[in-house]
Design a protein around this motif. Structure first.
Motif, mmCIF file in Angstrom:
data_model
loop_
_atom_site.group_PDB
_atom_site.id
_atom_site.type_symbol
_atom_site.label_atom_id
_atom_site.label_comp_id
_atom_site.label_asym_id
_atom_site.label_seq_id
_atom_site.Cartn_x
_atom_site.Cartn_y
_atom_site.Cartn_z
ATOM 1 N N VAL A 225 -45.265 16.165 5.563
ATOM 2 C CA VAL A 225 -44.493 15.081 4.948
ATOM 3 C C VAL A 225 -43.169 14.836 5.674
ATOM 4 O O VAL A 225 -42.789 13.673 5.901
ATOM 5 N N PRO A 226 -42.416 15.883 6.082
ATOM 6 C CA PRO A 226 -41.161 15.617 6.805
ATOM 7 C C PRO A 226 -41.371 14.796 8.077
ATOM 8 O O PRO A 226 -40.537 13.950 8.412
ATOM 9 N N ALA A 227 -42.489 15.022 8.789
ATOM 10 C CA ALA A 227 -42.753 14.231 9.991
ATOM 11 C C ALA A 227 -42.967 12.765 9.643
ATOM 12 O O ALA A 227 -42.522 11.864 10.375
ATOM 13 N N PHE A 228 -43.626 12.508 8.514
ATOM 14 C CA PHE A 228 -43.839 11.112 8.091
ATOM 15 C C PHE A 228 -42.513 10.474 7.679
ATOM 16 O O PHE A 228 -42.277 9.294 7.954
ATOM 17 N N VAL A 229 -41.660 11.244 7.029
ATOM 18 C CA VAL A 229 -40.344 10.728 6.639
ATOM 19 C C VAL A 229 -39.538 10.348 7.886
ATOM 20 O O VAL A 229 -38.897 9.293 7.932
ATOM 21 N N ARG A 230 -39.597 11.201 8.914
ATOM 22 C CA ARG A 230 -38.885 10.888 10.155
ATOM 23 C C ARG A 230 -39.444 9.623 10.803
ATOM 24 O O ARG A 230 -38.680 8.775 11.289
ATOM 25 N N LEU A 231 -40.764 9.493 10.803
ATOM 26 C CA LEU A 231 -41.380 8.294 11.365
ATOM 27 C C LEU A 231 -40.945 7.052 10.588
ATOM 28 O O LEU A 231 -40.637 6.004 11.177
ATOM 29 N N SER A 232 -40.895 7.145 9.270
ATOM 30 C CA SER A 232 -40.483 6.007 8.438
ATOM 31 C C SER A 232 -39.056 5.581 8.744
ATOM 32 O O SER A 232 -38.749 4.384 8.792
ATOM 33 N N ARG A 233 -38.203 6.564 8.963
ATOM 34 C CA ARG A 233 -36.809 6.235 9.302
ATOM 35 C C ARG A 233 -36.735 5.516 10.642
ATOM 36 O O ARG A 233 -35.963 4.561 10.809
ATOM 37 N N GLN A 234 -37.532 5.974 11.604
ATOM 38 C CA GLN A 234 -37.558 5.312 12.912
ATOM 39 C C GLN A 234 -38.056 3.874 12.794
ATOM 40 O O GLN A 234 -37.519 2.968 13.448
ATOM 41 N N VAL A 235 -39.065 3.658 11.953
ATOM 42 C CA VAL A 235 -39.605 2.311 11.756
ATOM 43 C C VAL A 235 -38.541 1.407 11.129
ATOM 44 O O VAL A 235 -38.356 0.256 11.549
ATOM 45 N N ARG A 236 -37.824 1.926 10.132
ATOM 46 C CA ARG A 236 -36.785 1.124 9.484
ATOM 47 C C ARG A 236 -35.631 0.825 10.440
ATOM 48 O O ARG A 236 -35.088 -0.277 10.442
ATOM 49 N N ARG A 237 -35.255 1.824 11.247
ATOM 50 C CA ARG A 237 -34.178 1.581 12.217
ATOM 51 C C ARG A 237 -34.584 0.524 13.237
ATOM 52 O O ARG A 237 -33.777 -0.332 13.624
ATOM 53 N N ALA A 238 -35.835 0.570 13.678
ATOM 54 C CA ALA A 238 -36.316 -0.429 14.630
ATOM 55 C C ALA A 238 -36.272 -1.824 14.010
ATOM 56 O O ALA A 238 -35.884 -2.796 14.666
#
Length: 271
Positions: A225-238
């Motif tokens: 789950v932490p890896a998915f949270v990090r990916l979600s943050r990257q998507v939102r920042r993009a």
């Protein structure tokens, strides 16, 4: 609402420990890891880090997480399991809800931004969703009844996330289709068929992998789950970066035109 085991009583075989969207999160991360990373220049211009192969699974995970949060907050007397592994490897029930109004399988449909697509207006697609929900509820009825040694009727729900309206064609008469905003109200208003003791017993049986899996020793793999949270943050920042470039373009074009620089030249300089 009872949606997790009591702290300290969890075991690796307790399905109440499964997070919403566990299966689709795992597949999203697997596909993302197999895709080449975006370049530094692409990151500067706000290109999404999501690969085309991972994106459908990412969107599906967001939908299951959103519905999972709604189900977790329905209220006291209800129990919910997420991503219940059943049947072939990788297959699962998005959510299994157990409460005073009965037992429900919940299928999630995610629409980004509430936009209707051609699939929403396609009776073959909506009928397919309905058939899946009916088959899933029937399978849950059979497996749960066998494990409980008690007839337990499971009903299928289809919950749309972010939809302004429901599909043009109802999937199946035996399936209830709801918008996410209407889910909690519908559940609370449904007639009561189980007492608190029954709900607790059924929930305990449903939380055992042996109830659902042909080989209960094959426990579901943990999900990062932490890896998915990090990916979600990257998507939102993009997405924020792209929005900033669009805003910059909106300001730059009229300024450039006023300065005598052609708009096509300015547009060619922007992503």
């Amino acid at each position: 609402m009872t949606s997790r085991a009591v702290p300290g009583s969890e075991t690796p075989t307790d399905l109440r420990m499964r997070p919403p969207g566990a299966s689709v999160i795992r597949e999203c991360l697997r596909r993302q890891a197999a895709s080449p990373p975006r370049s530094r220049l692409a990151a500067i211009f706000g290109r999404s880090p999501l690969s085309s192969l991972a994106r459908p699974w990412y969107v599906g995970a967001l939908g299951e997480i959103a519905v999972g949060r709604l189900l977790d907050g329905v209220g006291p007397g209800w129990s919910v399991l997420h991503a219940v592994p059943v049947g072939c490897p990788g297959a699962d029930i998005d959510h299994l809800l157990i409460g005073p109004a009965g037992v429900f399988t919940v299928t999630t449909l995610m629409r980004e931004g509430g936009h209707r697509t051609a699939r929403d207006r396609d009776p073959l697609y909506t009928a397919g969703v309905g058939r899946h929900a009916v088959a899933e509820a029937a399978q849950a009825t059979r497996l749960l009844s066998a494990a409980a040694h008690l007839p337990i009727a499971v009903r299928g729900l289809v919950v749309t996330v972010g939809a302004r309206s429901l599909p043009d064609h109802g999937p199946q008469e035996s399936v209830v289709v709801l918008r996410d905003r209407d889910l909690a109200r519908w559940l609370r208003s449904a007639p009561e068929v189980w007492g608190a003791g029954d709900v607790a017993r059924i929930s305990s049986i449903a939380a055992r992998p042996a109830t659902w899996m042909t080989r209960p020793d094959d426990h579901p793999d943990p999900v990062d789950v932490p890896a998915f949270v990090r990916l979600s943050r990257q998507v939102r920042r993009a997405a924020g970066t792209r929005a900033a470039w669009v805003a910059a373009a909106a300001l730059a074009v009229p300024v450039a035109v006023a300065a005598g620089i052609g708009a096509p030249v300015v547009a060619a300089m922007l992503p």
